[in-house]
Every structure is written in structure tokens, then in C-alpha cells.
Design an enzyme around this catalytic site. Structure first.
Site, mmCIF file in Angstrom:
data_model
loop_
_atom_site.group_PDB
_atom_site.id
_atom_site.type_symbol
_atom_site.label_atom_id
_atom_site.label_comp_id
_atom_site.label_asym_id
_atom_site.label_seq_id
_atom_site.Cartn_x
_atom_site.Cartn_y
_atom_site.Cartn_z
ATOM 1 N N THR A 43 0.832 -1.206 0.000
ATOM 2 C CA THR A 43 0.000 0.000 0.000
ATOM 3 C C THR A 43 0.867 1.257 0.000
ATOM 4 O O THR A 43 0.551 2.244 -0.669
ATOM 5 C CB THR A 43 -0.919 0.003 1.240
ATOM 6 N N HIS A 46 1.895 1.895 -3.415
ATOM 7 C CA HIS A 46 0.803 2.532 -4.171
ATOM 8 C C HIS A 46 0.785 4.040 -3.907
ATOM 9 O O HIS A 46 0.591 4.842 -4.814
ATOM 10 C CB HIS A 46 -0.553 1.938 -3.772
ATOM 11 N N CYS A 97 -21.725 2.309 13.347
ATOM 12 C CA CYS A 97 -22.267 1.946 12.031
ATOM 13 C C CYS A 97 -22.740 0.494 12.109
ATOM 14 O O CYS A 97 -22.463 -0.192 13.089
ATOM 15 C CB CYS A 97 -21.200 2.124 10.947
HETATM 16 ZN ZN LIG Z 1 -18.138 1.851 12.268
#
Ligand SMILES: [Zn+2]
Ligand SMILES: [Zn+2]
Length: 345
Positions: A43, A46, A97
């Protein structure tokens, strides 16, 4: 604690600048870590190539594959002591979430990856949320400990594959993550074969004691069939991120085989869905790691289950970060490059 630290800033166009910055202090729920080593991840390459400029901004301290010692502790933090050896699981979740509610905080819908979305470990002192810190055995070498993050990726992949000891495993793709998946699968008792086309990577995999197949030279499916008495692989890890890899994953899998999608396929590959019906195959998605995978990675490194000496191919000081990235970008043989961030850690 000194007044200033050295930090390496990624400033776009494949360039890093090492500058001094004020020494950061932890807030109440944070820990300040004096960084020893920080590995260069795929990463990070990248980012170096400019593919993630929109995400990292114009001046970002990157790095997340680190090791270090506790330098300062916030007022609310318990369970760690000054000078203790630690690593960071570089994921900060929102806590609010559907994924977080279900307990899957590592794939939080608003996940912040430390060292990409926030500043990372290519600096002498890194301040992180306390919940991201894992403590290490006192006698663990800190250069080896910098491998814990990528090993934790492999531990997550192997855990979700439900690999049983004695099962046949094919790892498609012998880059750094593929080799670590192979090592963790072997540690779990799997009979592992690595499929790879790059001769340099094949040589390294063989040096680590793995059986290898070069599908550019021999028929991979026929070779696996022969090895397994016509059964095929119980578990297949697709780590190549290529269409030939995706083609191979269904042809080498046994009846009811489990295929683990480790690679990040930016393009949509063509998948032979018929095989999923005909042989009741299973496809398993995997992303980063959970705390249990970190603890497993720490114990594997502690027990020598990963050949760290062969896997770490380069170490350079923070001042040489620019040339370290350039060298890794050019090198056909490099596995893991570490930056030695701290001078006396
Ligand atoms: Zn979350
Ligand atoms: Zn990484």
C-alpha cells in the site's frame, strides 16, 4: 523526551522529505510510541506511485507496519507501561455503524486506516489511540516485530479459511503477502504449494522450504491433481490479483473447496461461476485483521513460525527513506524492506 523528532513526509511525485517536527504528546486516551522499525507495505508503494494522492493529501507521514516502545501514556490508559515493546493494529473504527454494531469493527463503514487516513509510523514518535496497541514479549526482536502487521493479515486469511491440519493448500501469487499466507498455513499444518511466475520470487519461496509451481511452465491444475491424488486443493488463496490467478483458483480447488480472496481486484475479473455450482465451492472475502489475528501473529513471530531473517531483505535508516523506496521499486528480489526509524530503539 526531546523537544523535536524527525519525521518523513510524503509530498507527492514519488518524493519524501525528512524534517524535524515538535515532539507529539498523547491525549488522555492515547499512547505515544517511540518507533523502532517500520516496514514498507504494498500500500505504501501505491502511495509512492501517486495512486492514493486524493486519500493521503499533500503532506502525509505514512507507514503502519511498525514496532516500538511506549514513550508516554495518556491519563485514561491502563494496561501498558513505559518502555514496554508494542505494535499498533492501525485501524480506528467509528463505533456507530452497522458493521461496528455487529462487532466487525475491522470493516467499519467509516474505517480510518492509521498511516494512510492519518499520520503514520515513519516518524520517531507516533501517537495512537490506546485501543490499537498490542504489547509484545520483552525478548522479541523489534525488527522481527515489524512483520506482525503483515503476518496478522495472513493469520486473518488462514483463520477465515477454516484450514485444518493435513489439508492441501494452494497459494496463487508468491509476493510478500502470498509467502506470509503460505507460512501461516504451513504453521497451521497445511500442505502448501505456491504458484508463482516470477523466477526471483520462486527462488525465495523455495529457499523458505516451499514446494512451488510455475504455471507459465507446467499445467498448474494437473500438477495439483497429481499431488493430491486427483482431489484438488481443500483451500486456495488467490493473492495474485490477476485474471490468470482467478482462472486458476476454480480449476485447482477440490470439491467443496474453500477459495479465499486475499488480493484486491481493482478491475472486475471473470469468474467461472459454474464451478461454484458444480463442485459446491465456497468463496470467502477477507480484509485486514481483528485483535485475535494480531495476538496470533505475535505468537507466531515469537515462536519462529515465520522465517523473518529470509523475509526481511533490506533495512535502511529514516534519513534514507527516499532511496529505500526507489530501491524497492526497482528490486526484483526484495520481499520486505524495513526503515529503521529510531536511532537507539
Ligand atoms: Zn463503524
Ligand atoms: Zn501493510
Amino acid at each position: 523526551m526531546s523537544e523535536t523528532i524527525n519525521a518523513a513526509y510524503y509530498r507527492r511525485n514519488k518524493s519524501f522529505v525528512v524534517e524535524t517536527a515538535p515532539s507529539p504528546l498523547p491525549e488522555d486516551d492515547e499512547i505515544a510510541i517511540r518507533i523502532a522499525y517500520c516496514g514498507i507495505c504494498g500500500t505504501d508503494m501505491h502511495i509512492y506511485h501517486g495512486n492514493m494522492d486524493a486519500r493521503v493529501g499533500e503532506s502525509r507521514i505514512i507507514g503502519h507496519e511498525m514496532s516500538g516502545v511506549v514513550e508516554a501514556i495518556g491519563a485514561n490508559v491502563e494496561g501498558v507501561s513505559l518502555g514496554q515493546q508494542v505494535v499498533v493494529r492501525p485501524l480506528d473504527h467509528c463505533g456507530d455503524c452497522p458493521a461496528c454494531d455487529a462487532g466487525h469493527t475491522h470493516i467499519c463503514h467509516k474505517l480510518k486506516f492509521l498511516g494512510i487516513d492519518t499520520d503514520g509510523a515513519m516518524q520517531e514518535i507516533w501517537v495512537v489511540p490506546a485501543h490499537t496497541v498490542h504489547t509484545l514479549p520483552d525478548d522479541m526482536r523489534l525488527d522481527h516485530a515489524a512483520l506482525i502487521e503483515p503476518v496478522a493479515v495472513a493469520c486473518h486469511d488462514v483463520r477465515l479459511s477454516e484450514l485444518q491440519s493435513g489439508e492441501d493448500v494452494v497459494v496463487i501469487g508468491g509476493g510478500p503477502i502470498g509467502v506470509l499466507v503460505a507460512m501461516v498455513a504451513r504453521d497451521a499444518g497445511g500442505n502448501v504449494v505456491i504458484s508463482e511466475v516470477n523466477p526471483n520470487r520462486l527462488a525465495i519461496a523455495q529457499k523458505m522450504g516451499f514446494d512451488t509451481v510455475n504455471p507459465a511452465e507446467v499445467d498448474l491444475a494437473a500438477t495439483i491433481n497429481e499431488r493430491t491424488g486427483g482431489k484438488g486443493a481443500d483451500v486456495v488463496f488467490e493473492v495474485s490479483g490477476s485474471q490468470p490467478g482467478v482462472d486458476a483458483m476454480t480449476t485447482v480447488a477440490a470439491t467443496r473447496g474453500r477459495i479465499v480472496m486475499v488480493a484486491i481486484h481493482a478491475q472486475k475479473p471473470t469468474v467461472d461461476m459454474f464451478q461454484f455450482f458444480w463442485r459446491e465451492l465456497k468463496l470467502i472475502g477477507v480484509r485486514v485483521y481483528e485483535p485475535v489475528d494480531y495476538e496470533k501473529a505475535i505468537s507466531i513471530i515469537a515462536s519462529g513460525g515465520v522465517d523473518a531473517e529470509t523475509f526481511i531483505t533490506d533495512v535502511a535508516p529514516l534519513d534514507d527513506i527516499q532511496t529505500a523506496f526507489e530501491a524497492l521499486d526497482r528490486s526484483p528480489t526484495a520481499m520486505k524492506s524495513l526503515i529503521k526509524v529510531g536511532k537507539d530503539v
